[in-house]
Design a protein around this motif. Structure first.
Motif, PDB file in Angstrom:
ATOM      1  N   LEU A 164      41.010  77.502 118.767  1.00 35.90           N
ATOM      2  CA  LEU A 164      39.696  77.093 118.266  1.00 35.90           C
ATOM      3  C   LEU A 164      39.038  78.248 117.501  1.00 35.90           C
ATOM      4  N   ALA A 165      39.145  79.452 118.052  1.00 33.14           N
ATOM      5  CA  ALA A 165      38.552  80.629 117.393  1.00 33.14           C
ATOM      6  C   ALA A 165      39.254  80.904 116.060  1.00 33.14           C
ATOM      7  N   ASP A 166      40.582  80.777 116.037  1.00 31.41           N
ATOM      8  CA  ASP A 166      41.328  80.996 114.785  1.00 31.41           C
ATOM      9  C   ASP A 166      40.907  79.976 113.730  1.00 31.41           C
ATOM     10  N   ALA A 167      40.780  78.715 114.148  1.00 35.18           N
ATOM     11  CA  ALA A 167      40.389  77.665 113.197  1.00 35.18           C
ATOM     12  C   ALA A 167      39.020  77.981 112.607  1.00 35.18           C
ATOM     13  N   LYS A 168      38.098  78.415 113.456  1.00 29.13           N
ATOM     14  CA  LYS A 168      36.744  78.741 112.968  1.00 29.13           C
ATOM     15  C   LYS A 168      36.783  79.926 112.002  1.00 29.13           C
ATOM     16  N   ALA A 169      37.602  80.925 112.337  1.00 28.58           N
ATOM     17  CA  ALA A 169      37.695  82.117 111.475  1.00 28.58           C
ATOM     18  C   ALA A 169      38.261  81.746 110.099  1.00 28.58           C
ATOM     19  N   LEU A 170      39.258  80.861 110.076  1.00 32.02           N
ATOM     20  CA  LEU A 170      39.882  80.520 108.792  1.00 32.02           C
ATOM     21  C   LEU A 170      38.979  79.611 107.964  1.00 32.02           C
ATOM     22  N   GLU A 171      38.234  78.759 108.641  1.00 36.18           N
ATOM     23  CA  GLU A 171      37.252  77.949 107.895  1.00 36.18           C
ATOM     24  C   GLU A 171      36.174  78.872 107.315  1.00 36.18           C
ATOM     25  N   ALA A 172      35.704  79.823 108.132  1.00 38.16           N
ATOM     26  CA  ALA A 172      34.663  80.747 107.654  1.00 38.16           C
ATOM     27  C   ALA A 172      35.186  81.579 106.482  1.00 38.16           C
ATOM     28  N   ALA A 173      36.481  81.863 106.470  1.00 37.67           N
ATOM     29  CA  ALA A 173      37.064  82.663 105.378  1.00 37.67           C
ATOM     30  C   ALA A 173      37.181  81.855 104.082  1.00 37.67           C
ATOM     31  N   GLY A 174      37.060  80.541 104.187  1.00 41.46           N
ATOM     32  CA  GLY A 174      37.088  79.731 102.958  1.00 41.46           C
ATOM     33  C   GLY A 174      38.151  78.654 102.918  1.00 41.46           C
ATOM     34  N   ALA A 175      38.857  78.421 104.017  1.00 42.89           N
ATOM     35  CA  ALA A 175      39.858  77.333 104.009  1.00 42.89           C
ATOM     36  C   ALA A 175      39.139  76.008 103.726  1.00 42.89           C
ATOM     37  N   SER A 176      39.717  75.219 102.823  1.00 44.31           N
ATOM     38  CA  SER A 176      39.091  73.936 102.453  1.00 44.31           C
ATOM     39  C   SER A 176      39.578  72.801 103.337  1.00 44.31           C
ATOM     40  N   VAL A 177      40.726  72.983 103.979  1.00 43.90           N
ATOM     41  CA  VAL A 177      41.320  71.977 104.863  1.00 43.90           C
ATOM     42  C   VAL A 177      42.027  72.743 105.981  1.00 43.90           C
ATOM     43  N   LEU A 178      42.033  72.175 107.188  1.00 43.58           N
ATOM     44  CA  LEU A 178      42.832  72.731 108.286  1.00 43.58           C
ATOM     45  C   LEU A 178      43.911  71.716 108.626  1.00 43.58           C
ATOM     46  N   LEU A 179      45.086  72.200 109.056  1.00 46.47           N
ATOM     47  CA  LEU A 179      46.152  71.300 109.505  1.00 46.47           C
ATOM     48  C   LEU A 179      46.615  71.771 110.876  1.00 46.47           C
ATOM     49  N   LEU A 180      46.639  70.853 111.822  1.00 48.93           N
ATOM     50  CA  LEU A 180      47.053  71.175 113.193  1.00 48.93           C
ATOM     51  C   LEU A 180      48.361  70.484 113.491  1.00 48.93           C
ATOM     52  N   GLU A 181      49.369  71.262 113.877  1.00 51.23           N
ATOM     53  CA  GLU A 181      50.677  70.664 114.201  1.00 51.23           C
ATOM     54  C   GLU A 181      50.967  70.864 115.691  1.00 51.23           C
ATOM     55  N   CYS A 182      51.327  69.780 116.360  1.00 51.37           N
ATOM     56  CA  CYS A 182      51.752  69.813 117.764  1.00 51.37           C
ATOM     57  C   CYS A 182      50.783  70.587 118.650  1.00 51.37           C
ATOM     58  N   VAL A 183      49.567  70.079 118.714  1.00 47.65           N
ATOM     59  CA  VAL A 183      48.601  70.622 119.667  1.00 47.65           C
ATOM     60  C   VAL A 183      48.108  69.457 120.516  1.00 47.65           C
ATOM     61  N   ARG A 228      58.651  63.308 119.136  1.00 47.50           N
ATOM     62  CA  ARG A 228      57.804  62.310 119.786  1.00 47.50           C
ATOM     63  C   ARG A 228      56.685  61.774 118.884  1.00 47.50           C
ATOM     64  N   PHE A 229      56.171  62.629 117.983  1.00 45.97           N
ATOM     65  CA  PHE A 229      55.006  62.223 117.185  1.00 45.97           C
ATOM     66  C   PHE A 229      55.368  61.375 115.964  1.00 45.97           C
ATOM     67  N   VAL A 230      56.673  61.123 115.768  1.00 41.01           N
ATOM     68  CA  VAL A 230      57.120  60.371 114.582  1.00 41.01           C
ATOM     69  C   VAL A 230      57.185  58.887 114.898  1.00 41.01           C
ATOM     70  N   LYS A 231      56.823  58.069 113.898  1.00 45.06           N
ATOM     71  CA  LYS A 231      57.086  56.634 114.012  1.00 45.06           C
ATOM     72  C   LYS A 231      57.916  56.209 112.802  1.00 45.06           C
ATOM     73  N   ASN A 232      58.960  55.455 113.075  1.00 44.41           N
ATOM     74  CA  ASN A 232      59.820  54.946 111.996  1.00 44.41           C
ATOM     75  C   ASN A 232      59.215  53.640 111.481  1.00 44.41           C
ATOM     76  N   PRO A 259      48.738  56.646 121.670  1.00 40.96           N
ATOM     77  CA  PRO A 259      48.756  57.714 122.689  1.00 40.96           C
ATOM     78  C   PRO A 259      50.154  58.298 122.911  1.00 40.96           C
ATOM     79  N   GLU A 260      51.203  57.469 122.816  1.00 35.97           N
ATOM     80  CA  GLU A 260      52.556  57.996 123.090  1.00 35.97           C
ATOM     81  C   GLU A 260      53.054  58.971 122.017  1.00 35.97           C
ATOM     82  N   HIS A 261      52.347  59.042 120.868  1.00 38.50           N
ATOM     83  CA  HIS A 261      52.752  59.994 119.826  1.00 38.50           C
ATOM     84  C   HIS A 261      52.098  61.366 120.010  1.00 38.50           C
TER      85      HIS A 261
END
Ligand code: KIV
Length: 265
Positions: A164-183, A228-232, A259-261
């Motif tokens: 959460l702290a990293d996400a806030k720091a990168l947004e404050a630095a100017g990131a226009s979009v955040l992407l979260l993988e497998c959290v 697990r997070f993929v759907k065909n 929920p199962e993804h």
């Protein structure tokens, strides 16, 4: 088709409308993906695994990313093109600037890079010079050797607070979009609510502003057992075009991800 811009994504976040991201690596699929209603095309360095047959994204070069970005640009019909800066092409802010320039000149509208708060200076400099950045956090495949595998990140209170702290720091630095993988889904929800910029998720539950998957995964083309997070979406479709539209409809309606993804804390 109307062009998707960062402004479009910000407005969708404000209005609570989900947006779709999907990878594409060539002109043909860039066109099909856009026609299906996908707002953001990710020219992902996943091409190193999906197209090139490597066992990680590490071998992908900047030249290869620029080539595939140019192919996607030629097929694109109005989606926002996000291109991955490959492994070790942004080890310093100066190198990041040169590498990002190459992808923007090939046709990207924004670049994505993987990491934590150490990227703040790089993101600030890119953003100051007019290059929009997506910061990819959580499971960052370019660090697979450090992470010890493709594992869920941000589990437990300490790791969650750090992410959460990293996400806030990168947004404050100017990131226009955040992407979260497998959290874990609850953590992704927390980051999405805390962020003013749009947040895209993959294996991050239903509460992020947008979703992303790998094209070959949703078309059921990836060999072996999918994550697990993929759907065909091809399983119930007659054509790839129908599968792409089913993905878009499922994201927009909230039917995907189920929920199962997702993962729990
Ligand atoms: O390279 C890629 O396709 C990605 C997605 C998995 C988010 O980074």
């Amino acid at each position: 088709m109307k062009n998707t811009t960062l402004h479009t994504l910000a407005q969708m976040k404000r209005e609570g409308e989900k947006f779709c991201t999907l990878t594409a690596y060539d002109a043909c699929f860039a066109q099909l993906v856009g026609e299906a209603g996908v707002e953001v095309i990710l020219v992902g360095d996943s091409l190193g695994m999906v197209l090139q047959g490597n066992d990680s994204t590490l071998p992908v070069t900047l030249e290869e990313m620029a080539y595939h970005t140019a192919c996607v640009k030629r097929g694109n019909r109005g989606a926002l093109i996000m291109a991955d800066l490959p492994f070790m092409s942004y080890a310093t802010p100066e190198q990041a600037m040169e590498s990002a320039a190459a992808l923007m000149q090939a046709g990207a509208h924004m670049v994505k890079l993987e990491g934590t708060a150490w990227l703040a200076d790089t993101i600030e400099r890119l953003s100051e010079r007019g290059i929009p950045v997506c910061a990819h956090l959580g499971l960052t495949p370019q660090s697979v050797n450090k992470l010890g595998g493709y594992k869920v990140q941000g589990r437990g209170d300490a790791e969650a607070q750090q992410l959460l702290a990293d996400a806030k720091a990168l947004e404050a630095a100017g990131a226009s979009v955040l992407l979260l993988e497998c959290v874990p889904s609850p953590l992704a929800k927390q980051v999405t609510e805390a962020a003013e910029v749009p947040v895209i998720g993959i294996g991050a539950g239903p509460d992020t502003d947008g979703q992303v998957l790998v094209l070959h995964d949703i078309l059921g083309l990836t060999p072996g057992r999918p994550p697990r997070f993929v759907k065909n979406f091809m399983a119930e479709a007659a054509t790839p075009q129908e599968a792409l539209r089913a993905y878009v409809d499922a994201v927009k309606s909230g039917a995907f991800p189920a929920p199962e993804h997702g993962f729990q804390s």
